[in-house]
Design an enzyme around this catalytic site. Sequence first.
Site, PDB file in Angstrom:
ATOM      1  N   ASN A  17       0.820  -1.432   0.148  1.00 20.99           N
ATOM      2  CA  ASN A  17      -0.310  -0.152   0.182  1.00 20.99           C
ATOM      3  C   ASN A  17       0.759   1.180   0.260  1.00 20.99           C
ATOM      4  O   ASN A  17       1.450   1.618   0.709  1.00 20.99           O
ATOM      5  CB  ASN A  17      -0.803  -0.177   1.059  1.00 20.99           C
ATOM      6  CG  ASN A  17      -2.234   0.611   1.227  1.00 20.99           C
ATOM      7  OD1 ASN A  17      -1.700   1.864   0.352  1.00 20.99           O
ATOM      8  ND2 ASN A  17      -2.795   1.173   2.349  1.00 20.99           N
ATOM      9  N   LYS A  19       0.115   4.224  -0.211  1.00 17.70           N
ATOM     10  CA  LYS A  19      -0.221   5.212   0.241  1.00 17.70           C
ATOM     11  C   LYS A  19      -0.494   6.369  -0.328  1.00 17.70           C
ATOM     12  O   LYS A  19      -0.582   6.456  -1.458  1.00 17.70           O
ATOM     13  CB  LYS A  19      -0.007   5.727   1.577  1.00 17.70           C
ATOM     14  CG  LYS A  19      -0.346   4.314   2.860  1.00 17.70           C
ATOM     15  CD  LYS A  19      -0.271   4.251   4.195  1.00 17.70           C
ATOM     16  CE  LYS A  19      -0.512   3.416   4.551  1.00 17.70           C
ATOM     17  NZ  LYS A  19       0.212   3.115   6.040  1.00 17.70           N
ATOM     18  N   GLU A 171      -4.739  -5.077  10.307  1.00 18.55           N
ATOM     19  CA  GLU A 171      -4.144  -3.651  10.546  1.00 18.55           C
ATOM     20  C   GLU A 171      -4.709  -3.055  12.287  1.00 18.55           C
ATOM     21  O   GLU A 171      -5.427  -1.998  11.847  1.00 18.55           O
ATOM     22  CB  GLU A 171      -4.084  -2.701   9.757  1.00 18.55           C
ATOM     23  CG  GLU A 171      -3.672  -3.580   8.114  1.00 18.55           C
ATOM     24  CD  GLU A 171      -3.031  -2.485   7.463  1.00 18.55           C
ATOM     25  OE1 GLU A 171      -2.073  -3.057   6.844  1.00 18.55           O
ATOM     26  OE2 GLU A 171      -4.042  -1.789   7.227  1.00 18.55           O
TER      27      GLU A 171
HETATM   28  O1  LIG Z   1      -1.188   1.077   6.762  1.00 16.18           O
HETATM   29  C1  LIG Z   1      -0.258  -0.599   6.387  1.00 16.18           C
HETATM   30  C2  LIG Z   1      -0.553  -0.840   5.576  1.00 16.18           C
HETATM   31  O2  LIG Z   1      -1.672  -0.726   4.918  1.00 16.18           O
HETATM   32  C3  LIG Z   1       0.190  -0.435   7.034  1.00 16.18           C
HETATM   33  O3  LIG Z   1       1.437   0.456   7.537  1.00 16.18           O
HETATM   34  P1  LIG Z   1       2.821   0.728   7.795  1.00 16.18           P
HETATM   35  O4  LIG Z   1       3.681  -0.894   6.882  1.00 16.18           O
HETATM   36  O5  LIG Z   1       3.826   1.574   7.194  1.00 16.18           O
HETATM   37  O6  LIG Z   1       2.981   0.486   9.283  1.00 16.18           O
END
Ligand SMILES: O=C(CO)COP(=O)(O)O
Length: 261
Positions: A17, A19, A171
Amino acid sequence: MKLAANGASLMFFVGGNWKCNGTKDSISKLVFDLNSAQLESDVDVVVAPPFLYIDQVKNSLTDRIEVSAQNCWTGKGGAFTGEISVEQAKDLGCKWVILGHSERRHVIGENDEFIGKKAAYALSQGVGVIACIGELLQDREAGKTFEVCFQQLKAYADALPSWDNVVIAYEPVWAIGTGKVATPEQAQEVHAALRDWLTKNVSAEVASKTRIIYGGSVNGSNSSDLAKKEDIDGFLVGGASLKGPEFATIVNSVTSKKVAA
Ligand SMILES: O=C(CO)COP(=O)(O)O
């Protein structure tokens, strides 16, 4: 390794992801690194770029890796300024959409019902759903981890006609972007409880064939210990998915699962 109802093992699933990160240049470098990586064959590998770069990624990334959207609208497109429809994501080649991510729940304010609508619509259009759930630190400290996760899972169960094209991503919010990964035991405990909830509330078949992946500070150093756990069927990776070689290491942690089986 967890077995599906038909006796076949569940395919490991690793999603990246990205983001709201990246530029044309940084994404071109990341795609180059992903295209050069040696990836174990028995893993579904998916990346979710920001919408604006999906076309660039689809046009340059190896077909070995599928592409996901990070969100979508609740229904067909139209007069919804700023939204992106599932049909549009699909038109650009997305096979998946991430829904219910904690950043959308807790930063943007999406609720269970809204997320459920999106998930049902995405499935109706043939796009798979990476259905995220997870408790806040305060929920965990109050002993409400299961209660919160079950409530979020129930909202999907109430909205979805089928679980065929759904991957559940557990998560814990306190582990996302904090560097504070859940221990393999903490993650396994919740994954097993989620599978048990599915058995009791949906069906034994859905429980045994639905992949439950873990997300929250997964990196190239902790992924193999997490992967060894029976009910951890893969990962949803944030920060570490922005580094091609490290993401490849996480994908290839499937090998420790095979050893543990
Ligand atoms: O939100 C996440 C994946 O969707 C996890 O993020 P991180 O791996 O940066 O903690």
